[in-house]
Scaffold this motif. Structure first.
Motif, PDB file in Angstrom:
ATOM      1  N   GLY A  49      75.116  17.059  13.227  1.00  0.00           N
ATOM      2  CA  GLY A  49      74.038  16.514  14.035  1.00  0.00           C
ATOM      3  C   GLY A  49      73.230  15.392  13.424  1.00  0.00           C
ATOM      4  N   LEU A  50      73.655  14.860  12.282  1.00  0.00           N
ATOM      5  CA  LEU A  50      72.929  13.731  11.705  1.00  0.00           C
ATOM      6  C   LEU A  50      73.274  12.460  12.477  1.00  0.00           C
ATOM      7  N   THR A  51      72.274  11.624  12.705  1.00  0.00           N
ATOM      8  CA  THR A  51      72.500  10.386  13.459  1.00  0.00           C
ATOM      9  C   THR A  51      72.223   9.136  12.621  1.00  0.00           C
ATOM     10  N   GLU A  52      71.765   9.335  11.387  1.00  0.00           N
ATOM     11  CA  GLU A  52      71.521   8.216  10.482  1.00  0.00           C
ATOM     12  C   GLU A  52      72.067   8.562   9.098  1.00  0.00           C
ATOM     13  N   ALA A 106      78.122  13.687  11.108  1.00  0.00           N
ATOM     14  CA  ALA A 106      78.020  13.658  12.564  1.00  0.00           C
ATOM     15  C   ALA A 106      78.183  15.054  13.156  1.00  0.00           C
ATOM     16  N   GLU A 107      79.079  15.841  12.573  1.00  0.00           N
ATOM     17  CA  GLU A 107      79.365  17.163  13.125  1.00  0.00           C
ATOM     18  C   GLU A 107      78.181  18.118  12.985  1.00  0.00           C
ATOM     19  N   GLU A 151      79.988   2.838  12.239  1.00  0.00           N
ATOM     20  CA  GLU A 151      78.901   3.257  13.122  1.00  0.00           C
ATOM     21  C   GLU A 151      79.446   3.651  14.491  1.00  0.00           C
ATOM     22  N   ILE A 173      68.684  12.921   6.998  1.00  0.00           N
ATOM     23  CA  ILE A 173      69.749  11.944   7.216  1.00  0.00           C
ATOM     24  C   ILE A 173      70.817  12.146   6.141  1.00  0.00           C
ATOM     25  N   TYR A 225      81.593   7.085  14.350  1.00  0.00           N
ATOM     26  CA  TYR A 225      80.921   8.364  14.078  1.00  0.00           C
ATOM     27  C   TYR A 225      79.554   8.494  14.736  1.00  0.00           C
ATOM     28  N   GLY A 226      79.115   7.455  15.445  1.00  0.00           N
ATOM     29  CA  GLY A 226      77.843   7.541  16.137  1.00  0.00           C
ATOM     30  C   GLY A 226      76.667   7.686  15.197  1.00  0.00           C
ATOM     31  N   ILE A 227      76.787   7.099  14.020  1.00  0.00           N
ATOM     32  CA  ILE A 227      75.745   7.182  13.010  1.00  0.00           C
ATOM     33  C   ILE A 227      75.254   5.778  12.675  1.00  0.00           C
ATOM     34  N   GLU A 228      73.946   5.587  12.707  1.00  0.00           N
ATOM     35  CA  GLU A 228      73.369   4.307  12.294  1.00  0.00           C
ATOM     36  C   GLU A 228      73.353   4.247  10.768  1.00  0.00           C
TER      37      GLU A 228
END
Length: 249
Positions: free
Chosen positions: A50-53, A47-48, A73, A2, A76-79
């Protein structure tokens, strides 16, 4: 794996911005309107690749990060998980990174909240994984060094031998840019080294914790980032450079 951002610092040399904002939220968009900050750029990089958290260590003016959490959030689609540093205005960042010791167990790409850098840095670190490497520092071996930089001396397969600002620039292999890949199996050793470091002197940097690890016989590896534009934003001159670089991404 992460993301992890240290964003607890005050950055007083960047006033008046930091009268109300932590350094990581100082605007780096050309107009200075706050549409893009260092935190935005870093989360975009995460995000680029591939991290999602991601976790963000907050302290000084932390309410500004809490207020933007949902929007970041969504953007960037990240929790995001916010980790409070209760001594952000008293102690240096060895303690700040130690506050995220539970996060380190997941394996992280750590980025300082004041480093403007391209996503190629994260890609370089991810590409350097394997072969037993547990901690990999992003290293600029191109830039001409001076007194203020966090300088590193390496020795082939032995990795990092010294990391400090307090050395002759001519003896350094390069500059640590404030981005590190930390594998889960390094978490306990690093947390213990950081604790030893800030208990010795709360004004020490987390890089002093890295040196503590080296002194204990732990191998820290490096990954040269090549000739890429980046800057650590400490003052208004750095901020001007950061805005020029941010336009490139």
């Amino acid at each position: 794996m992460i993301g992890l951002v240290l964003a607890a610092g005050a950055g007083r040399r960047l006033r008046p911005y930091t009268d109300t904002l932590p350094k990581a939220l100082v605007p780096v968009d050309p107009a200075g309107e706050g549409t893009t900050t260092v935190l935005d750029l870093t989360l975009g990089n995460f995000a680029e690749v591939g991290l999602t958290e991601a976790a963000i260590v907050v302290g000084y003016r932390k309410e500004a990060v809490y207020e933007r959490k949902a929007a970041l959030e969504k953007a960037y689609g990240i929790e995001l998980t916010l980790v409070d540093n209760d001594k952000a205005e008293e102690w240096n960042n060895a303690y700040s990174l130690w506050c995220a010791r539970d996060v380190l167990r997941e394996g992280v790409i750590l980025a300082n909240g004041d480093t403007v850098h391209p996503v190629s840095v994260e890609r370089t670190l991810l590409g350097a994984r394997g072969a037993g490497r547990r901690i990999i520092l992003a290293l600029d071996t191109v830039k001409e060094l001076a007194e203020e930089e966090m300088k590193v001396v390496t020795d082939g397969p032995k990795g990092v031998r010294r990391i400090t600002k307090l050395m002759d620039p001519a003896t350094a292999t390069g500059e640590y840019i404030g981005v590190t890949l930390i594998e889960p199996e390094a978490a306990a050793d690093l947390a213990d080294a950081l604790k030893t470091t800030f208990e010795r002197d709360p004004d020490l940097y987390y890089e002093d914790g890295y040196q503590e690890l080296v002194n204990r016989g732990f191998t820290l590896d490096v990954a040269p980032i090549g000739d890429v534009p980046w800057v650590e934003i400490d003052n208004h001159d750095d901020l001007a450079k950061g805005r020029e670089i941010a336009c490139l991404y």
